[in-house]
Design an enzyme around this catalytic site. Structure first.
Site, PDB file in Angstrom:
ATOM      1  N   GLU A  24      -0.878  -3.761   2.624  1.00 26.92           N
ATOM      2  CA  GLU A  24      -1.770  -4.880   3.012  1.00 26.92           C
ATOM      3  C   GLU A  24      -0.972  -6.163   3.208  1.00 26.92           C
ATOM      4  OE1 GLU A  24      -5.179  -4.656   3.176  1.00 26.92           O
ATOM      5  OE2 GLU A  24      -5.506  -2.691   2.289  1.00 26.92           O
ATOM      6  N   THR A  71      -4.194   5.859   3.056  1.00 19.45           N
ATOM      7  CA  THR A  71      -4.975   6.145   1.843  1.00 19.45           C
ATOM      8  C   THR A  71      -6.237   6.926   2.216  1.00 19.45           C
ATOM      9  OG1 THR A  71      -4.154   4.111   0.857  1.00 19.45           O
ATOM     10  CG2 THR A  71      -6.148   5.062  -0.127  1.00 19.45           C
ATOM     11  N   LEU A 101      -8.148  -6.305   7.203  1.00 18.75           N
ATOM     12  CA  LEU A 101      -7.132  -6.468   6.155  1.00 18.75           C
ATOM     13  C   LEU A 101      -7.419  -7.707   5.311  1.00 18.75           C
ATOM     14  CD1 LEU A 101      -3.955  -5.420   8.171  1.00 18.75           C
ATOM     15  CD2 LEU A 101      -5.072  -4.133   6.345  1.00 18.75           C
ATOM     16  N   PRO A 123       4.886   5.427  11.657  1.00 16.60           N
ATOM     17  CA  PRO A 123       6.231   5.620  11.106  1.00 16.60           C
ATOM     18  C   PRO A 123       7.185   4.477  11.489  1.00 16.60           C
ATOM     19  CG  PRO A 123       5.390   7.692  11.963  1.00 16.60           C
ATOM     20  CD  PRO A 123       4.375   6.648  12.324  1.00 16.60           C
ATOM     21  N   ALA A 165      -9.803  -6.671   2.676  1.00 17.31           N
ATOM     22  CA  ALA A 165      -9.194  -5.822   1.644  1.00 17.31           C
ATOM     23  C   ALA A 165      -8.249  -6.635   0.761  1.00 17.31           C
ATOM     24  CB  ALA A 165      -8.466  -4.658   2.299  1.00 17.31           C
TER      25      ALA A 165
HETATM   26  C1  LIG Z   1       0.484   4.130  -1.249  1.00 19.97           C
HETATM   27  C2  LIG Z   1       0.324   3.418   0.069  1.00 19.97           C
HETATM   28  C3  LIG Z   1      -0.909   3.395   0.696  1.00 19.97           C
HETATM   29  C4  LIG Z   1      -1.051   2.801   1.957  1.00 19.97           C
HETATM   30  N1  LIG Z   1      -2.283   2.849   2.585  1.00 19.97           N
HETATM   31  C5  LIG Z   1      -2.371   2.450   3.893  1.00 19.97           C
HETATM   32  C6  LIG Z   1      -3.594   2.657   4.631  1.00 19.97           C
HETATM   33  O1  LIG Z   1      -4.600   3.135   4.091  1.00 19.97           O
HETATM   34  N2  LIG Z   1      -3.609   2.342   5.943  1.00 19.97           N
HETATM   35  C7  LIG Z   1      -2.510   1.810   6.592  1.00 19.97           C
HETATM   36  O2  LIG Z   1      -2.609   1.563   7.806  1.00 19.97           O
HETATM   37  N3  LIG Z   1      -1.349   1.586   5.913  1.00 19.97           N
HETATM   38  C8  LIG Z   1      -1.251   1.898   4.595  1.00 19.97           C
HETATM   39  N4  LIG Z   1      -0.079   1.711   3.890  1.00 19.97           N
HETATM   40  C9  LIG Z   1       1.089   1.202   4.616  1.00 19.97           C
HETATM   41  C10 LIG Z   1       1.446  -0.232   4.267  1.00 19.97           C
HETATM   42  O3  LIG Z   1       0.492  -1.118   4.765  1.00 19.97           O
HETATM   43  C11 LIG Z   1       2.874  -0.501   4.794  1.00 19.97           C
HETATM   44  O4  LIG Z   1       3.751   0.229   3.962  1.00 19.97           O
HETATM   45  C12 LIG Z   1       3.209  -1.970   4.793  1.00 19.97           C
HETATM   46  O5  LIG Z   1       2.540  -2.637   5.825  1.00 19.97           O
HETATM   47  C13 LIG Z   1       4.724  -2.215   4.963  1.00 19.97           C
HETATM   48  O6  LIG Z   1       5.215  -1.501   6.035  1.00 19.97           O
HETATM   49  P1  LIG Z   1       6.526  -0.582   5.855  1.00 19.97           P
HETATM   50  O7  LIG Z   1       6.360   0.253   4.645  1.00 19.97           O
HETATM   51  O8  LIG Z   1       6.769   0.081   7.153  1.00 19.97           O
HETATM   52  O9  LIG Z   1       7.695  -1.603   5.529  1.00 19.97           O
HETATM   53  P2  LIG Z   1       8.549  -2.448   6.594  1.00 19.97           P
HETATM   54  O10 LIG Z   1       7.647  -3.181   7.516  1.00 19.97           O
HETATM   55  O11 LIG Z   1       9.589  -1.565   7.184  1.00 19.97           O
HETATM   56  O12 LIG Z   1       9.230  -3.518   5.628  1.00 19.97           O
HETATM   57  C14 LIG Z   1      10.359  -3.184   4.815  1.00 19.97           C
HETATM   58  C15 LIG Z   1      10.865  -4.470   4.168  1.00 19.97           C
HETATM   59  O13 LIG Z   1      11.243  -5.400   5.192  1.00 19.97           O
HETATM   60  C16 LIG Z   1      10.559  -6.625   4.998  1.00 19.97           C
HETATM   61  N5  LIG Z   1      10.260  -7.244   6.295  1.00 19.97           N
HETATM   62  C17 LIG Z   1       9.766  -6.652   7.419  1.00 19.97           C
HETATM   63  N6  LIG Z   1       9.625  -7.570   8.395  1.00 19.97           N
HETATM   64  C18 LIG Z   1      10.010  -8.755   7.871  1.00 19.97           C
HETATM   65  C19 LIG Z   1      10.075 -10.097   8.365  1.00 19.97           C
HETATM   66  N7  LIG Z   1       9.688 -10.420   9.606  1.00 19.97           N
HETATM   67  N8  LIG Z   1      10.536 -11.060   7.551  1.00 19.97           N
HETATM   68  C20 LIG Z   1      10.902 -10.777   6.271  1.00 19.97           C
HETATM   69  N9  LIG Z   1      10.860  -9.551   5.723  1.00 19.97           N
HETATM   70  C21 LIG Z   1      10.408  -8.548   6.539  1.00 19.97           C
HETATM   71  C22 LIG Z   1       9.271  -6.256   4.278  1.00 19.97           C
HETATM   72  O14 LIG Z   1       8.715  -7.370   3.607  1.00 19.97           O
HETATM   73  C23 LIG Z   1       9.783  -5.170   3.330  1.00 19.97           C
HETATM   74  O15 LIG Z   1      10.368  -5.770   2.212  1.00 19.97           O
HETATM   75  C24 LIG Z   1       0.072   2.207   2.592  1.00 19.97           C
HETATM   76  C25 LIG Z   1       1.309   2.183   1.930  1.00 19.97           C
HETATM   77  C26 LIG Z   1       1.435   2.759   0.675  1.00 19.97           C
HETATM   78  C27 LIG Z   1       2.782   2.734  -0.005  1.00 19.97           C
END
Ligand SMILES: Cc1cc2nc3c(=O)[nH]c(=O)nc-3n(C[C@H](O)[C@H](O)[C@H](O)COP(=O)(O)OP(=O)(O)OC[C@H]3O[C@@H](n4cnc5c(N)ncnc54)[C@H](O)[C@@H]3O)c2cc1C
Length: 388
Positions: free
Chosen positions: A367, A167, A242, A137, A245
């Site tokens: 990813e 997923t 990763l 989270p 993938a």
């Molecule tokens: C349908 C779905 C399936 C998924 N499946 C999996 C899975 O099987 N296993 C798993 O482990 N995860 C899974 N994920 C999670 C996914 O990998 C994360 O959502 C992703 O890594 C982004 O993390 P976050 O959503 O917390 O966004 P955040 O990290 O909070 O990012 C939010 C925004 O801030 C930007 N940001 C963050 N840090 C920086 C930085 N340093 N510089 C510039 N911009 C930045 C990001 O680019 C983004 O635009 C899944 C997500 C979805 C939606």
């Protein structure tokens, strides 16, 4: 009707007979088995689990891995399978990517002999499903901050924490879970039914509706010593998964882009407006189609080049960042332009465009987001890391 493909630059001439055969097989499977049901699956937010045994029989699970019944395809063949599956739906491709690249790959690379011989044949055939738990989270783009923890207790491990956006989460028989330990980040195989391990599905998604996405909770789960992946130490363990993938995604999104482009191209030759002329005869419509086919052709070449590099063990994570970032971006642009060209019809699920468009919003985020891959490329060309 079977998909005729999109090949403006005669790139098919660069594929071997074997590669074209693999593509034909995957294409037929998508045309005959996926397309008839995927619209309803997306509407009903249901993953078509009934297709899993067939996907296994076709050799698509862990397709580019070797041994343990895996098909041992080349990386270009594997890429073409991903392309066709994502032409069907990104959720279906995600299922296959997670199973192969994020579950079977770490077991093969980092697992013990017992873990490999138990899980790989089951996962390859689709008799077992796996998931990959990295995101938490509070930690998405920055998995290094993870707070899920595994502590030694005699020979056992006690796992506690939470993973989210996973997923296949609630459908999985085994979860590859990454946790902080006294010796750094380690990977564990957590079996369904382990006391203290529970899952809950994430509802209300407007994207990846034909895919299961869950949260995983570990409340002091006791794991035997044999649950540890012995060969994975540190964050490079999950990052290598990763990379596998993301490579598949770079190909997969081409399928979604090709489907959107071909739908819009064909629609524009039939739909008539102003003086009974097909809209394909209007310059602004042609400009959109020309832009799409140009970007798709460039993306196809990028995918093929990366595939050839991977087959000669020269593909690096920074190359994969460019492949994933560029190809997802052009696929989203194609989906948006295609939606526009279909006018009002473009917003209905009578056509696949909005489904692809919504799915691709996830593919842009998971990813490694578009931003994060830009920073990987930026670091590669400047030598300066700009993540923090
Ligand atoms: C349908 C779905 C399936 C998924 N499946 C999996 C899975 O099987 N296993 C798993 O482990 N995860 C899974 N994920 C999670 C996914 O990998 C994360 O959502 C992703 O890594 C982004 O993390 P976050 O959503 O917390 O966004 P955040 O990290 O909070 O990012 C939010 C925004 O801030 C930007 N940001 C963050 N840090 C920086 C930085 N340093 N510089 C510039 N911009 C930045 C990001 O680019 C983004 O635009 C899944 C997500 C979805 C939606």
């Amino acid at each position: 009707m079977s998909f005729r493909g999109v090949d403006y630059l005669l790139i098919d001439s660069r594929f071997s007979e074997q590669e074209l055969l693999v593509r034909r097989t995957a294409r037929r499977f998508v045309d005959e088995r996926v397309l008839p049901l995927i619209r309803d699956c997306f509407r009903d937010a249901r993953f078509p689990a009934e297709l899993i045994p067939e996907i296994g029989e076709l050799g698509f699970l862990g397709a580019n891995l070797h041994g343990y019944n895996c098909a041992g395809m080349s990386n270009v063949e594997y890429g073409l399978v991903m392309q066709e599956l994502e032409r069907g739906d990104s959720g279906l491709r995600s299922f296959v990517s997670v199973q192969g690249a994020l579950v079977m790959y770490p077991i093969l690379e980092y697992g013990s002999d017992d873990q490999k011989s138990h899980w790989l044949p089951l996962l390859q055939s689709g008799q077992a499903v796996g998931c990959f738990g990295l995101t938490e989270p509070g930690f998405g783009s920055n998995p290094a901050g993870m707070i899920t923890r595994a502590q030694k207790d005699g020979p056992d491990w006690i796992l506690s924490g939470e993973k989210t956006w996973i997923t296949n989460g609630s459908a999985a028989d085994v979860a590859v879970v990454w946790a902080r330990t006294a010796e750094g980040i380690r990977g564990f195989l957590v079996e369904k039914g382990t006391p203290g391990f529970t899952t809950s599905d994430i509802h209300g998604k407007w994207s990846m509706r034909a895919s299961v996405t869950s949260s995983l909770s570990f409340a002091d789960c006791r794991l035997p010593a044999s649950a540890l992946l012995p060969g994975a130490k540190g964050l490079k363990g999950p990052l290598a998964c990763l990379s596998q993938a993301r490579y598949g995604i770079g190909w997969g999104v081409l399928g979604a882009a090709m489907d959107c482009y071909e739908t819009a191209r064909s629609y524009s030759t039939i739909r008539k407006q102003f003086d009974d002329r097909p809209i394909a005869g209007h310059q602004l419509v042609q400009e959109k189609l020309a832009g799409m086919i140009t970007e798709i052709s460039k993306a196809q070449l990028l995918a093929l080049h990366c595939g050839r590099l991977k087959d000669s063990a020269k593909l690096e994570p920074a190359h994969i960042s460019m492949l994933k970032r560029n190809n997802v971006a052009i696929a989203l642009d194609c989906a948006r332009a295609s939606r526009d060209l279909l006018g009002a019809n473009g917003i209905t699920d009578e056509y696949p465009i909005m489904r692809h468009l919504c799915n691709l919003e996830t593919v842009k985020t998971y990813e490694g987001t578009d931003h994060i891959h830009a920073l990987v490329i930026g670091e590669r060309v400047t030598g300066v890391a700009a993540y923090k």
